[in-house]
Design an enzyme around this catalytic site. Sequence first.
Site, PDB file in Angstrom:
ATOM      1  CD  GLU A 109      -4.264  24.185   4.571  1.00 31.73           C
ATOM      2  OE1 GLU A 109      -4.732  24.107   5.719  1.00 31.73           O
ATOM      3  OE2 GLU A 109      -4.964  24.335   3.560  1.00 31.73           O
ATOM      4  CB  SER A 498      -9.454 -40.854 -14.824  1.00 35.61           C
ATOM      5  OG  SER A 498     -10.585 -41.654 -15.080  1.00 35.61           O
TER       6      SER A 498
END
Length: 801
Positions: A109, A498
Amino acid sequence: MAKIKSKSEVLKQRSKKKEKNIISSLFKWFFILLILTGLLGCAGLAGLYYYLSQDLPKINTLEDYRPSTVTNVFSDDGRKIGEFYEERRIVIPLPEMPDNLIHAFVAAEDSRFREHPGIDILSIFRASLKNFKAGTIVQGGSTITQQVTKSFLLSPERTYKRKLKEAILAYRIEKKFTKDEILFLYLNQIYLGHGAYGVEAASENYFGKHAKDLNLAECSMLAGLPQAPSRYSPFRFPDRAKQRQIYVLNRMKEDGLITNIEATAAIDLKLDIKPRKNWFIERVPCYTEHVRRYVEKHYGKDALYKQGLQIHTAVNIELQKIGRAAVNKGLIELDRRTGYRGPLKNIPALKIEAFCAQISEELDNRMMEKGQVYQGVVLSVDDENSVTNVRAGNFKGIIKFETMSWARKPDPKLAYYETKIQKPSQVLKSGDVILVKVVNDSVEDNLLEFTLEQEPLAQSALLSIEAETGHVKTMIGGRDYKNSQFNRAYQSRRQPGSAFKPIIYAAALDKGYTAASVIIDSPVVYEDTKRDFTWKPRNYKETFFGPTLFREALVKSRNIVTIKILKDIGIDYIIDYARNLGIHSDISHDLSIALGSSGLSLLEIINAYSVFSNLGYLIEPVFITKIYDRDQNLLETSKLIRKKVIDMSTAYIMTNIMESVVKSGTGWRIKALKRPVAGKTGTTNNLFDAWFLGYTPRYTTGVWVGLDQEAPLGKGETGSRAASPIWLEYMKNALEGKPVRTFNVPEGIVFAKIDAKTGLLPTEESEKTVFECFKEGTVPTEFSPKSDTASDTEDLFKQGI
């Protein structure tokens, strides 16, 4: 005698003098204009500089560098289970980056990075010429420093104005930071494709390792990405990525950073590049999503997705795996009891090859994994040899008939065991597209062995809390998070049936009832004159049992007795009692709540049961144990919040009774755990919901099973049959290797022998006696009546009196 000048000479002299004055004047004005122009130019440049720099961000020290970073979520043993981010960035110091990685990026770069002052004039001039010839911006001359400004300080637009701003800011950064500090910013900030920002995130993305562990070949592969991460993606375009890698290695070699031998070895090295695992989906997605919602609500989206929080949770990964396996096993067994719903579709013989090619493409030439489910197509059915020939992608195999004997045709009128298939052709035919699971690598003739599968229709939720701490160790919100993100353990509200009864019985114990109280189980009718409605409640098997002990009523889950108890102690009292036990959902103000008619979440009802396990104390459930910010400052830590909500003796008696539910009641399947355990089943009308809530001295765990669209699960699919096996499978594996614990008996509890039929003190005529537990001072003082008196009571019941 002086020579007299002629008139012409005088005129010439005057003309020359005038010319000199004009030239001198012109030069003077030119010089003044030049100075003015210079001053105006400087002023213009100063103005331009001021205009361009007035909105430039400021970064004076590395402490000012606060990029968006990943928020991590961890299990109870510190393993990562999830992460949240907008930009997946993990900031690491420069010393944790290998030299080859740094050299690779510099060579690719900005090879003159160590020499220029932030702006490389030669590169800019070269790029400008190319841009001028092209008539547009086709190449940049950006240095690494300029890329830093572009990546996190400025917008990415490609204009000359932006380039000027970039140059100004680059120069400032070079003055403020060392070259290594600039590299630290650059390598942590740059975008490297597939959601990865910075080299650490990219290293995990592509190679599944930390940046510090990268080799030269991997370093050069990453360094080739900044120019165009999507174009050179190693996942999507491996050939292009390879060419960029070679370019980077050649640049490193030209700059003397590596030798030719090293470059060649790196080029020849085959890299193991595979997509990073999605921890969020693969580990504990439902739990992690619950944590995400909490953090977003209390700290905001910015903190969650950008500020790199470190969130520690109470979840246990192993227990979560056990829970998921138990849920899957239970749902598959339930689904098979209801029969085989048929193939996904049927395709003609001419389309089988194309279908298999598509499956093979989806497999991406990978081998089929043992235990995994795939789509396959039936090639032929051999009744004589009792096998079905199947092809899945490029793989062929067989299904043995004995493994598909469950695949009867569903019939809601028949119990699952009443119909059997005699041969495979009753189930499958050529061209059927089906789901198959690989069970063996190969059998005869290199064929795989498959089993017939189908996607279960029912859903299930499982939640388990550590009793003493309130830490939520397991939360399964559904069968498959990838298909449905709805959390049925927390977000869903379903009727508990229940399973709500223990709350009523506990409230009754605090209202003067004892475990030996007798309630008459007989028909009752309730009329609602306001709504012109008559309610005739019934027991599960539509039978009435006469005088019934309090304990037996809960153990056998008697509906009528529970309704009578509720009516006696009052609906308002029960609702308030439930609120104290941690239930916050709406509860209907009518007698039907005795049968669990109001929708509750699994978490709520587990909270209520945990009060019994913790001898009357409600412990607030804990999902998150600690939260740190990005600087390791502690933002939040969990605290043990215990609140006494019912009497210890009440809690213990409920535990003792619910131990009997397991030993001799509807929870009988749980006896296989072979440990002290208390619990209760729950089943709603029409078999829409099946529950089992239970606890040991170590964990309180609940399981719900049902269909999202609220339809019957199938004939006989009660809480005992559909939910308790999942609970048992989970707890059996969760407690494996752990010492057996017993429930502690608190002070204030006494045991006394009573008549098992009357609940009073026994006499010589008592047919059966049992030891019952009582609150101190509530032991019966009366003896059982003589047998003739008891017979009179039974006769009155039979007459309906």
